[in-house]
Write a protein that holds these residues in place. Structure first.
Motif, PDB file in Angstrom:
ATOM      1  N   GLU A 277      -4.516   8.683   4.202  1.00 34.74           N
ATOM      2  CA  GLU A 277      -5.118   7.885   3.148  1.00 34.74           C
ATOM      3  C   GLU A 277      -4.114   6.846   2.686  1.00 34.74           C
ATOM      4  O   GLU A 277      -2.899   7.056   2.785  1.00 34.74           O
ATOM      5  N   MET A 278      -4.632   5.719   2.224  1.00 34.21           N
ATOM      6  CA  MET A 278      -3.790   4.624   1.732  1.00 34.21           C
ATOM      7  C   MET A 278      -4.446   4.037   0.486  1.00 34.21           C
ATOM      8  O   MET A 278      -5.669   3.970   0.407  1.00 34.21           O
ATOM      9  N   THR A 279      -3.602   3.605  -0.462  1.00 32.84           N
ATOM     10  CA  THR A 279      -4.092   2.995  -1.689  1.00 32.84           C
ATOM     11  C   THR A 279      -3.360   1.686  -1.923  1.00 32.84           C
ATOM     12  O   THR A 279      -2.126   1.648  -1.873  1.00 32.84           O
TER      13      THR A 279
ATOM     14  N   TRP B 280       0.855  -1.186   0.000  1.00 28.50           N
ATOM     15  CA  TRP B 280       0.000   0.000   0.000  1.00 28.50           C
ATOM     16  C   TRP B 280       0.893   1.238   0.000  1.00 28.50           C
ATOM     17  O   TRP B 280       1.960   1.250   0.610  1.00 28.50           O
TER      18      TRP B 280
ATOM     19  N   HIS C 170      -8.858   1.618  -1.311  1.00 28.88           N
ATOM     20  CA  HIS C 170      -8.501   2.877  -0.646  1.00 28.88           C
ATOM     21  C   HIS C 170      -8.998   2.869   0.798  1.00 28.88           C
ATOM     22  O   HIS C 170     -10.085   2.366   1.082  1.00 28.88           O
TER      23      HIS C 170
ATOM     24  N   GLY D 180       0.761   5.419   0.867  1.00 27.17           N
ATOM     25  CA  GLY D 180      -0.117   6.332   1.579  1.00 27.17           C
ATOM     26  C   GLY D 180       0.518   7.672   1.887  1.00 27.17           C
ATOM     27  O   GLY D 180       1.676   7.938   1.542  1.00 27.17           O
TER      28      GLY D 180
END
Length: 138
Positions: free
Chosen positions: A116-118, A14, A98, A16
Motif C-alpha cells: 500500500e502507498m499513501t 509517497w 492511496h 508505503g
C-alpha cells in the motif's frame, strides 16, 4: 463514462509498506518519490535493506510504469542488487491518495505479497497568470 482524473497531480512524496508473503506478519516501510506525466509513472524508492548481500543499510530502487483509471502498474528495479525487477499492480483509491495492490518477484509463482502507498505531499503547480483579485505582498 467515468470522471477524468489529473494523474499528473499525483506526483510527489509517497509513503508505503509492503508485506512479505501471505501472512502479513512482516511489513517493510518505504518512501517513494513519483513523477507522473500523461499517465507514465517514474520514480525511486528507499527502504531498509533485507538483502544480506548488500553492505548498505538501505536499498534504493527505480520505478517505471503507468497509471490509469483502472490500474497502477510498475516495475521496481533495485540498484546494486543482481535480481530481476519486481512487478507491482494495484488500484488507485477514489480520492487519489492511496494505492493498494500486490507485488511479485518471479511472476507469478515465486514470491508475492501485498503493498500500500499513501500520497503525503502532492506537487504544486503555479498558474501562469494570477487572478486580478490576488493580493500582493508589497
Amino acid at each position: 463514462m467515468g470522471i477524468e482524473r489529473n494523474f499528473d497531480a499525483l506526483s510527489g512524496y509517497w509513503s508505503g509498506q509492503y508485506w512479505l508473503g501471505e501472512d502479513d506478519g512482516v511489513g517493510v516501510r518505504f518512501s517513494a518519490w513519483l513523477t507522473i506525466e500523461h499517465g507514465r509513472l517514474t520514480g525511486s524508492t528507499l527502504e531498509p535493506s533485507l538483502f544480506e548481500i548488500c553492505e548498505n543499510k538501505e536499498n534504493e530502487a527505480t520505478l517505471r510504469g503507468h497509471i490509469s483509471p483502472d490500474e497502477v502498474v510498475f516495475l521496481k528495479t533495485y540498484k546494486g542488487v543482481d535480481h530481476e525487477p519486481g512487478y507491482y499492480e494495484g488500484e488507485l483509491s477514489e480520492c487519489g491518495r492511496h494505492i493498494l495492490g500486490r507485488w511479485y518477484f518471479g511472476w507469478p509463482d515465486e514470491v508475492s505479497g501485498r503493498f500500500e502507498m499513501t500520497l503525503k505531499n502532492a506537487s504544486k503547480t503555479v498558474p501562469d497568470v494570477f487572478p486580478a483579485s490576488a493580493k500582493s505582498f508589497e
